[in-house]
Design a protein around this motif. Structure first.
Motif, short mmCIF file in Angstrom:
data_model
loop_
_atom_site.label_atom_id
_atom_site.label_comp_id
_atom_site.label_asym_id
_atom_site.label_seq_id
_atom_site.Cartn_x
_atom_site.Cartn_y
_atom_site.Cartn_z
N TYR A 8 0.86 -1.18 0.00
CA TYR A 8 0.00 0.00 0.00
C TYR A 8 0.90 1.23 0.00
CZ TYR A 8 1.17 0.74 4.89
OH TYR A 8 1.86 0.98 6.05
N VAL A 9 0.35 2.37 -0.41
CA VAL A 9 1.09 3.62 -0.39
C VAL A 9 0.77 4.33 0.92
CG1 VAL A 9 1.47 5.85 -1.51
CG2 VAL A 9 1.09 3.80 -2.90
N GLY A 10 1.81 4.62 1.70
CA GLY A 10 1.63 5.29 2.99
C GLY A 10 1.54 6.80 2.84
N LYS A 11 1.23 7.47 3.92
CA LYS A 11 1.12 8.93 3.94
C LYS A 11 2.39 9.59 3.43
CE LYS A 11 -1.39 8.77 8.33
NZ LYS A 11 -1.31 9.21 9.73
N GLN A 12 3.53 8.94 3.68
CA GLN A 12 4.82 9.49 3.33
C GLN A 12 5.08 9.46 1.83
OE1 GLN A 12 4.05 6.96 5.40
NE2 GLN A 12 5.66 6.62 6.90
N GLY A 13 4.27 8.68 1.08
CA GLY A 13 4.43 8.62 -0.37
C GLY A 13 5.15 7.40 -0.90
N PHE A 14 5.63 6.52 -0.03
CA PHE A 14 6.31 5.31 -0.47
C PHE A 14 5.38 4.10 -0.37
CE2 PHE A 14 10.73 7.06 0.76
CZ PHE A 14 10.95 7.50 -0.53
N PRO A 48 13.41 4.20 -8.36
CA PRO A 48 14.52 5.09 -8.71
C PRO A 48 14.09 6.56 -8.64
CG PRO A 48 14.41 3.26 -10.24
CD PRO A 48 13.19 3.18 -9.38
N GLY A 49 14.92 7.37 -7.99
CA GLY A 49 14.67 8.80 -7.90
C GLY A 49 13.54 9.22 -6.98
N ALA A 50 12.90 8.28 -6.31
CA ALA A 50 11.74 8.60 -5.46
C ALA A 50 12.16 9.35 -4.20
CB ALA A 50 10.99 7.33 -5.09
N ARG A 51 11.22 10.13 -3.70
CA ARG A 51 11.45 10.94 -2.51
C ARG A 51 10.18 10.91 -1.67
NH1 ARG A 51 10.11 16.51 -1.76
NH2 ARG A 51 11.64 17.64 -0.58
N ALA A 52 10.33 10.75 -0.37
CA ALA A 52 9.17 10.76 0.53
C ALA A 52 8.72 12.20 0.78
CB ALA A 52 9.51 10.09 1.85
N LYS A 53 7.65 12.32 1.53
CA LYS A 53 7.23 13.60 2.07
C LYS A 53 7.82 13.68 3.47
CE LYS A 53 2.96 13.24 -0.50
NZ LYS A 53 1.56 12.88 -0.43
N THR A 54 8.22 14.88 3.88
CA THR A 54 8.83 15.04 5.20
C THR A 54 7.84 14.65 6.29
OG1 THR A 54 10.18 16.83 4.32
CG2 THR A 54 10.08 16.61 6.71
N HIS A 55 8.35 13.89 7.26
CA HIS A 55 7.49 13.39 8.34
C HIS A 55 8.34 13.01 9.54
CE1 HIS A 55 8.91 9.79 6.28
NE2 HIS A 55 8.68 9.13 7.40
N MET A 56 7.67 12.62 10.60
CA MET A 56 8.34 12.02 11.76
C MET A 56 7.39 11.00 12.37
SD MET A 56 8.31 14.91 14.69
CE MET A 56 6.83 15.59 15.37
N HIS A 57 7.94 10.19 13.25
CA HIS A 57 7.16 9.17 13.94
C HIS A 57 7.16 9.53 15.42
CE1 HIS A 57 7.12 6.72 10.32
NE2 HIS A 57 8.35 7.17 10.16
N ALA A 58 6.05 10.03 15.89
CA ALA A 58 5.94 10.51 17.27
C ALA A 58 6.14 9.36 18.25
CB ALA A 58 4.58 11.15 17.49
N ALA A 59 7.07 9.52 19.15
CA ALA A 59 7.31 8.60 20.26
C ALA A 59 7.67 7.17 19.84
CB ALA A 59 6.09 8.57 21.19
N ASN A 89 15.62 8.04 -2.63
CA ASN A 89 16.49 7.10 -3.34
C ASN A 89 17.55 7.90 -4.07
OD1 ASN A 89 17.69 5.26 -5.06
ND2 ASN A 89 15.78 4.20 -5.54
N LEU A 90 18.80 7.62 -3.81
CA LEU A 90 19.91 8.34 -4.45
C LEU A 90 20.06 8.00 -5.93
CD1 LEU A 90 22.54 8.06 -1.61
CD2 LEU A 90 21.77 10.18 -2.65
N SER A 91 19.58 6.83 -6.34
CA SER A 91 19.77 6.38 -7.72
C SER A 91 18.60 6.78 -8.61
CB SER A 91 19.92 4.85 -7.75
OG SER A 91 19.96 4.39 -9.09
N GLN A 92 18.90 7.12 -9.84
CA GLN A 92 17.87 7.39 -10.85
C GLN A 92 17.57 6.14 -11.68
OE1 GLN A 92 16.15 10.33 -11.10
NE2 GLN A 92 17.27 10.82 -9.22
N THR A 93 18.27 5.03 -11.40
CA THR A 93 18.08 3.81 -12.20
C THR A 93 17.76 2.56 -11.39
OG1 THR A 93 20.48 3.37 -12.18
CG2 THR A 93 19.61 4.66 -14.04
N GLU A 94 18.12 2.53 -10.09
CA GLU A 94 17.93 1.33 -9.28
C GLU A 94 16.99 1.60 -8.10
OE1 GLU A 94 19.27 -1.65 -10.04
OE2 GLU A 94 20.11 -0.70 -11.83
#
Length: 143
Positions: A23-29, A54-65, A109-114
């Motif tokens: 499933y896709v979480g709130k963070q976008g992954f 490849p190249g994916a980026r989450a949304k900024t978040h934190m996990h409380a406690a 993800n640092l890679s644009q291919t993997e």
């Protein structure tokens, strides 16, 4: 010798699991949960697989406690973290990453291919319940 008393109140059965439907979480992954309150009645632990395209980026978040531990199976991930995302860390295949509770972070993800594949363990048995989104920090490190 004193006897240790168990304080665990969860299930008393062992279980072998496969990762559930992703499933896709709130963070976008995309996450594929395995051990959780929902699957085995876990009281203080959640484990799941994550795949970052490849190249994916989450949304900024934190996990409380809740603490998070990640083991990278393949690929290379970067994470900006801190109150203003002022710190940066890189985790590669074979590395463990620890994230303390309440720390804002922005993984990518640092890679644009993997892809990056990792196992995540968290002290929140319900995975998404403790996720606090921090959209005001996203512009600090634009995609």
């Amino acid at each position: 010798m004193s006897e240790a008393k168990a304080s665990f109140t969860g299930p008393r059965e062992c279980a072998v699991l496969q990762a559930a439907k992703p499933y896709v979480g709130k963070q976008g992954f995309t996450y594929a949960p395995a051990v959780s309150a929902q699957t085995v009645g876990a009281a203080g632990l959640h484990m799941q697989l994550i795949t970052m395209p490849p190249g994916a980026r989450a949304k900024t978040h934190m996990h409380a406690a809740h603490e998070t531990a990640i083991y990278v199976l393949s690929g290379e991930s970067g994470t900006w973290y801190g109150e203003k995302l002022e710190h940066h860390i890189v985790a590669r295949a074979g590395d463990f990453l620890y994230m303390p509770p309440g720390v804002p972070h922005l993984p990518y993800n640092l890679s644009q291919t993997e892809p990056v594949t990792a196992i995540i363990a968290r002290t929140d048995p319900n995975d998404q319940e403790s996720v606090i989104m921090l959209p005001e920090l996203d512009p600090l490190h634009p995609a």
